[in-house]
Scaffold this motif. Sequence first.
Motif, PDB file in Angstrom:
ATOM      1  N   GLY A   1      28.270 -21.670 -35.744  1.00  0.00           N
ATOM      2  CA  GLY A   1      29.150 -20.983 -35.643  1.00  0.00           C
ATOM      3  C   GLY A   1      29.840 -19.432 -35.894  1.00  0.00           C
ATOM      4  O   GLY A   1      29.374 -19.179 -36.902  1.00  0.00           O
TER       5      GLY A   1
ATOM      6  N   SER B   1      33.931 -21.764 -30.143  1.00  0.00           N
ATOM      7  CA  SER B   1      32.568 -21.516 -29.106  1.00  0.00           C
ATOM      8  C   SER B   1      32.857 -20.564 -28.460  1.00  0.00           C
ATOM      9  O   SER B   1      33.643 -20.448 -27.730  1.00  0.00           O
ATOM     10  CB  SER B   1      31.760 -22.626 -28.760  1.00  0.00           C
ATOM     11  OG  SER B   1      32.404 -23.227 -27.608  1.00  0.00           O
ATOM     12  N   THR B   2      32.144 -20.335 -27.679  1.00  0.00           N
ATOM     13  CA  THR B   2      32.385 -18.984 -26.600  1.00  0.00           C
ATOM     14  C   THR B   2      33.068 -19.387 -25.689  1.00  0.00           C
ATOM     15  O   THR B   2      33.722 -19.008 -24.913  1.00  0.00           O
ATOM     16  CB  THR B   2      31.296 -18.034 -26.558  1.00  0.00           C
ATOM     17  OG1 THR B   2      30.353 -18.444 -26.361  1.00  0.00           O
ATOM     18  CG2 THR B   2      31.337 -16.815 -27.943  1.00  0.00           C
ATOM     19  N   SER B   3      32.191 -20.912 -25.494  1.00  0.00           N
ATOM     20  CA  SER B   3      32.597 -21.867 -24.144  1.00  0.00           C
ATOM     21  C   SER B   3      34.080 -22.183 -24.333  1.00  0.00           C
ATOM     22  O   SER B   3      34.829 -22.109 -23.300  1.00  0.00           O
ATOM     23  CB  SER B   3      31.570 -22.599 -23.836  1.00  0.00           C
ATOM     24  OG  SER B   3      31.221 -23.251 -24.617  1.00  0.00           O
ATOM     25  N   GLU B   4      34.381 -22.700 -25.416  1.00  0.00           N
ATOM     26  CA  GLU B   4      35.613 -22.991 -25.102  1.00  0.00           C
ATOM     27  C   GLU B   4      37.122 -21.523 -25.087  1.00  0.00           C
ATOM     28  O   GLU B   4      38.099 -21.880 -24.924  1.00  0.00           O
ATOM     29  CB  GLU B   4      36.044 -22.991 -26.940  1.00  0.00           C
ATOM     30  CG  GLU B   4      35.695 -24.891 -26.730  1.00  0.00           C
ATOM     31  CD  GLU B   4      35.456 -25.466 -28.734  1.00  0.00           C
ATOM     32  OE1 GLU B   4      35.098 -26.381 -28.479  1.00  0.00           O
ATOM     33  OE2 GLU B   4      35.613 -24.128 -29.356  1.00  0.00           O
TER      34      GLU B   4
ATOM     35  N   TYR C   1      32.448 -14.308 -24.861  1.00  0.00           N
ATOM     36  CA  TYR C   1      31.069 -13.377 -26.108  1.00  0.00           C
ATOM     37  C   TYR C   1      30.968 -11.904 -27.094  1.00  0.00           C
ATOM     38  O   TYR C   1      31.187 -11.241 -28.434  1.00  0.00           O
ATOM     39  CB  TYR C   1      29.779 -13.623 -25.424  1.00  0.00           C
ATOM     40  CG  TYR C   1      28.634 -12.995 -26.702  1.00  0.00           C
ATOM     41  CD1 TYR C   1      27.995 -13.607 -27.581  1.00  0.00           C
ATOM     42  CD2 TYR C   1      27.761 -11.358 -26.412  1.00  0.00           C
ATOM     43  CE1 TYR C   1      26.968 -13.760 -28.446  1.00  0.00           C
ATOM     44  CE2 TYR C   1      26.586 -11.320 -26.807  1.00  0.00           C
ATOM     45  CZ  TYR C   1      26.477 -12.055 -27.743  1.00  0.00           C
ATOM     46  OH  TYR C   1      25.498 -11.850 -29.508  1.00  0.00           O
TER      47      TYR C   1
ATOM     48  N   LYS D   1      36.730 -22.135 -38.748  1.00  0.00           N
ATOM     49  CA  LYS D   1      35.401 -21.668 -37.424  1.00  0.00           C
ATOM     50  C   LYS D   1      36.281 -21.455 -36.290  1.00  0.00           C
ATOM     51  O   LYS D   1      37.321 -22.028 -36.001  1.00  0.00           O
ATOM     52  CB  LYS D   1      34.860 -22.940 -37.082  1.00  0.00           C
ATOM     53  CG  LYS D   1      33.755 -22.894 -36.285  1.00  0.00           C
ATOM     54  CD  LYS D   1      32.705 -24.237 -36.911  1.00  0.00           C
ATOM     55  CE  LYS D   1      32.108 -23.904 -35.466  1.00  0.00           C
ATOM     56  NZ  LYS D   1      31.420 -25.230 -34.808  1.00  0.00           N
TER      57      LYS D   1
END
Length: 74
Positions: A67, A32-35, A48, A29
């Motif tokens: 995800g 995330s885009t924020s991470e 993104y 995985k």
Amino acid sequence: MPSAPAEYRRIADTLTTKIKSGELTPGTKLPSTSELAEQFDVSVATAYRAVSLLHDRDLVVGQPGRGVYVAGSK
């Protein structure tokens, strides 16, 4: 004077290298885009766009609500 690659391309290329080297294996995985944005010090929109480029390269698959994962080898 040559310009530096766009930030989203730099991120996508970094992740592509990790995928192709085996550092990120199929089924892993992605953050995330924020991470990713925090990790690479860019906006969420840039992160993104980098993930979208990985989708275009068929290196990752998205699972809605779960995800984005490294795609299996073809």
